[in-house]
Design a protein around this motif. Structure first.
Motif, PDB file in Angstrom:
ATOM      1  N   ASP A 271     -41.447  23.747 -16.014  1.00  0.00           N
ATOM      2  CA  ASP A 271     -40.079  24.189 -16.332  1.00  0.00           C
ATOM      3  C   ASP A 271     -39.439  25.057 -15.255  1.00  0.00           C
ATOM      4  OD1 ASP A 271     -40.102  22.839 -18.813  1.00  0.00           O
ATOM      5  OD2 ASP A 271     -41.082  24.547 -19.778  1.00  0.00           O
TER       6      ASP A 271
ATOM      7  N   GLU B 229     -37.753  25.071 -11.400  1.00  0.00           N
ATOM      8  CA  GLU B 229     -37.259  24.265 -10.288  1.00  0.00           C
ATOM      9  C   GLU B 229     -38.107  24.538  -9.051  1.00  0.00           C
ATOM     10  OE1 GLU B 229     -33.284  23.770  -7.464  1.00  0.00           O
ATOM     11  OE2 GLU B 229     -33.351  25.306  -9.047  1.00  0.00           O
TER      12      GLU B 229
ATOM     13  N   LYS C  10     -39.710  17.924  -7.974  1.00  0.00           N
ATOM     14  CA  LYS C  10     -38.447  18.583  -8.326  1.00  0.00           C
ATOM     15  C   LYS C  10     -38.647  19.794  -9.237  1.00  0.00           C
ATOM     16  CE  LYS C  10     -36.314  15.356  -6.075  1.00  0.00           C
ATOM     17  NZ  LYS C  10     -35.817  15.634  -4.703  1.00  0.00           N
ATOM     18  N   SER C  11     -39.683  19.746 -10.061  1.00  0.00           N
ATOM     19  CA  SER C  11     -39.921  20.853 -10.990  1.00  0.00           C
ATOM     20  C   SER C  11     -41.390  20.879 -11.375  1.00  0.00           C
ATOM     21  CB  SER C  11     -39.045  20.724 -12.239  1.00  0.00           C
ATOM     22  OG  SER C  11     -39.420  19.575 -12.978  1.00  0.00           O
TER      23      SER C  11
END
Length: 204
Positions: free
Chosen positions: A40, A42, A36-37
Motif C-alpha cells: 500500500d 507508492e 509501482k507499489s
C-alpha cells in the motif's frame, strides 16, 4: 524514513516499522520501474531533494548488494529496527541499518554489526559477535561465543555450536550443523558441516 528496496524483504521491514509505531515511512525507493507499489505504499524510482535528510534502511536480502549500496548511499542510516515480538537482551549492541525480524531471540552480550539481518525465529545466544552484512536466516541457531565474519550467510535451520569462528563471506547451507571453525569464503553443507567449495568473489 526511507526504505530502499521494494522486494519481499522490504515487506517484512515495513511490518517491523508498523509493529513498533515509533517511526513513519516517508518513501519506498527502488530502481525497478516496473514496481509501482508495495504494501500500500507508492514506490518512487528517482532520488528527490526531499529525501536527503531522511534516515534510510536498505531492504535488500543479498549481502553483497547490501554492502555495495551501503557504500554508495550518502543518507544517514536508521538505527537498528526490531520487530515488537523479537526478544533482545538489554545489553545487546546492534549497529545502524540492521534489522531484527519477528520472534528472533538475541541473548546477553551479543554484538551485531552494521546492515545485518537477523531473520524470523533465529536465535543468537550469549557473547556472539557478528560483523557487518551478516544474514542469519529463519529458524537458525547460533549458540554461545560464536564469531561470524563480514557478509556471511547462515542458512535456514542451521545450527552453530558454541565457540566456533566462521570467516568472512562464507555460506552455511540450510540445516547444516557447524562443529568446526570455517574459513573465509567457504560454502558448507551437511551434518556435520563440510566445506564443498569456496565462493569466487571478493567484496571490498
Amino acid at each position: 524514513m526511507i526504505i530502499f528496496g521494494a522486494s519481499g524483504h522490504a515487506k517484512v521491514i515495513i511490518d517491523i516499522v508498523k509493529s513498533t509505531g515509533q517511526k513513519s515511512i516517508d518513501f519506498i525507493l527502488d530502481d525497478d520501474r516496473s514496481i509501482k507499489s508495495i504494501a500500500d505504499f507508492e514506490v518512487k524510482h528517482e532520488f528527490e531533494e526531499s529525501m536527503v535528510s531522511q534516515d534510510l534502511v536498505i531492504a535488500v536480502g543479498n549481502n553483497i548488494t547490501r554492502k555495495k549500496l551501503a557504500n554508495q548511499i550518502t543518507n544517514n542510516f536508521c538505527e537498528a529496527l526490531k520487530h515488537r515480538t523479537a526478544v533482545v537482551s538489554e545489553d545487546v549492541v546492534i549497529e545502524e541499518g540492521s534489522v531484527i525480524m519477528p520472534n528472533a531471540i538475541i541473548n546477553s552480550s551479543v554484538v551485531i554489526g552494521k546492515h545485518c539481518i537477523i531473520n524470523s525465529g533465529a536465535v543468537i545466544e550469549h557473547d556472539c559477535e557478528l560483523q557487518d552484512f551478516v544474514h542469519i536466516s529463519p529458524g537458525s541457531t547460533v549458540t554461545g561465543n560464536v564469531k561470524i565474519g563480514e557478509g556471511t550467510q547462515i542458512g535456514a535451520g542451521a545450527t552453530v555450536i558454541p565457540g566456533v569462528q566462521i570467516g568472512r563471506w562464507a555460506t552455511i547451507g540450510a540445516g547444516a550443523v557447524i562443529i568446526n571453525d570455517i574459513p573465509d569464503f567457504a560454502v558448507v553443507v551437511g551434518n556435520p558441516g563440510k566445506v564443498i567449495k569456496f565462493n569466487k568473489f571478493e567484496n571490498e
